[in-house]
Scaffold this active site. Structure first.
Site, mmCIF file in Angstrom:
data_model
loop_
_atom_site.group_PDB
_atom_site.id
_atom_site.type_symbol
_atom_site.label_atom_id
_atom_site.label_comp_id
_atom_site.label_asym_id
_atom_site.label_seq_id
_atom_site.Cartn_x
_atom_site.Cartn_y
_atom_site.Cartn_z
ATOM 1 N N CYS A 89 0.848 -1.189 0.000
ATOM 2 C CA CYS A 89 0.000 0.000 0.000
ATOM 3 C C CYS A 89 0.885 1.241 0.000
ATOM 4 O O CYS A 89 1.855 1.310 0.748
ATOM 5 C CB CYS A 89 -0.900 -0.003 1.234
ATOM 6 S SG CYS A 89 -2.002 1.429 1.359
ATOM 7 N N HIS A 131 -9.052 -3.514 -2.401
ATOM 8 C CA HIS A 131 -8.127 -2.671 -1.632
ATOM 9 C C HIS A 131 -8.617 -1.222 -1.590
ATOM 10 O O HIS A 131 -8.645 -0.595 -0.524
ATOM 11 C CB HIS A 131 -6.730 -2.763 -2.274
ATOM 12 C CG HIS A 131 -5.667 -1.992 -1.568
ATOM 13 N ND1 HIS A 131 -4.709 -2.592 -0.786
ATOM 14 C CD2 HIS A 131 -5.390 -0.666 -1.537
ATOM 15 C CE1 HIS A 131 -3.894 -1.664 -0.306
ATOM 16 N NE2 HIS A 131 -4.281 -0.480 -0.750
ATOM 17 N N GLU A 132 -9.002 -0.681 -2.746
ATOM 18 C CA GLU A 132 -9.398 0.737 -2.800
ATOM 19 C C GLU A 132 -10.740 0.973 -2.113
ATOM 20 O O GLU A 132 -10.922 1.994 -1.447
ATOM 21 C CB GLU A 132 -9.428 1.241 -4.240
ATOM 22 C CG GLU A 132 -8.086 1.141 -4.978
ATOM 23 C CD GLU A 132 -6.894 1.730 -4.236
ATOM 24 O OE1 GLU A 132 -7.046 2.725 -3.495
ATOM 25 O OE2 GLU A 132 -5.789 1.190 -4.390
ATOM 26 N N HIS A 135 -10.112 1.285 1.485
ATOM 27 C CA HIS A 135 -9.660 2.640 1.850
ATOM 28 C C HIS A 135 -10.852 3.572 2.063
ATOM 29 O O HIS A 135 -10.868 4.368 3.004
ATOM 30 C CB HIS A 135 -8.777 3.234 0.743
ATOM 31 C CG HIS A 135 -7.325 2.917 0.872
ATOM 32 N ND1 HIS A 135 -6.575 3.242 1.978
ATOM 33 C CD2 HIS A 135 -6.479 2.305 0.018
ATOM 34 C CE1 HIS A 135 -5.329 2.849 1.798
ATOM 35 N NE2 HIS A 135 -5.238 2.264 0.616
#
Length: 163
Positions: A89, A131-132, A135
């Site tokens: 990351c 993953h995004e 976030h």
């Protein structure tokens, strides 16, 4: 627009859930330009708005030269047998740990014109979508690590020159 600096582990914007984008105005257009410019750098598969200090639901991606963005993305589908895959990351530089991810993912959102955007894929795209969107929900990938691996990652963070 400029490439924006990446916020690092410990910055509160990375732990807060992002707000939905309500108005597709000039500010959001500027955000999209910054996200796209920032993800274009080599070695970057995705950049979420919180990583550049903006608490809005938006991210850009750069998968095999395909660069784009999505606003108000929602992870609507994951499938396949989850498995551990190497992941890093930009907000936790220098770390690389196996993270459990699904091999297929689908995100639905909108573009700057309000038209529906559907991003769906396998492999690196599936990993980036998961993953995004993490976030945007205020979660870093290190929170998905096993307790033992998370302890190792936290030690690596404390010993890093950027923390």
């Amino acid at each position: 627009m400029p490439v924006r600096p990446i916020r690092l582990f410990g910055d509160p914007v990375l732990r807060a859930p992002s707000a939905p984008i309500v108005d597709l105005d000039d500010g959001v257009r500027a955000l999209v330009r910054d996200l796209v410019d920032t993800v274009e750098l080599p070695g970057r598969a995705g950049v979420a708005a919180p990583q550049i200090g903006v608490g809005l639901r938006a991210f850009s991606y750069n998968i095999d030269g395909d660069i784009g963005y999505v606003l108000n993305p929602v992870l609507v589908e994951v499938s396949g047998e989850p498995s551990a895959i190497g992941e890093g990351c930009l907000s936790v530089p220098g770390l690389w740990h196996d993270t459990v991810r699904y091999p297929h993912a689908k995100v639905v959102g909108v573009d700057l014109d309000g038209a529906e955007v559907v991003l769906e894929g396998d492999g690196l795209l599936a990993q980036a979508l998961q993953h995004e969107t993490d976030h945007l929900d205020g979660m870093l990938y290190i929170q998905r690590l096993s307790p033992e691996t998370r302890r190792i990652a936290m030690r690596e963070i404390r010993e890093s020159d950027w923390f």
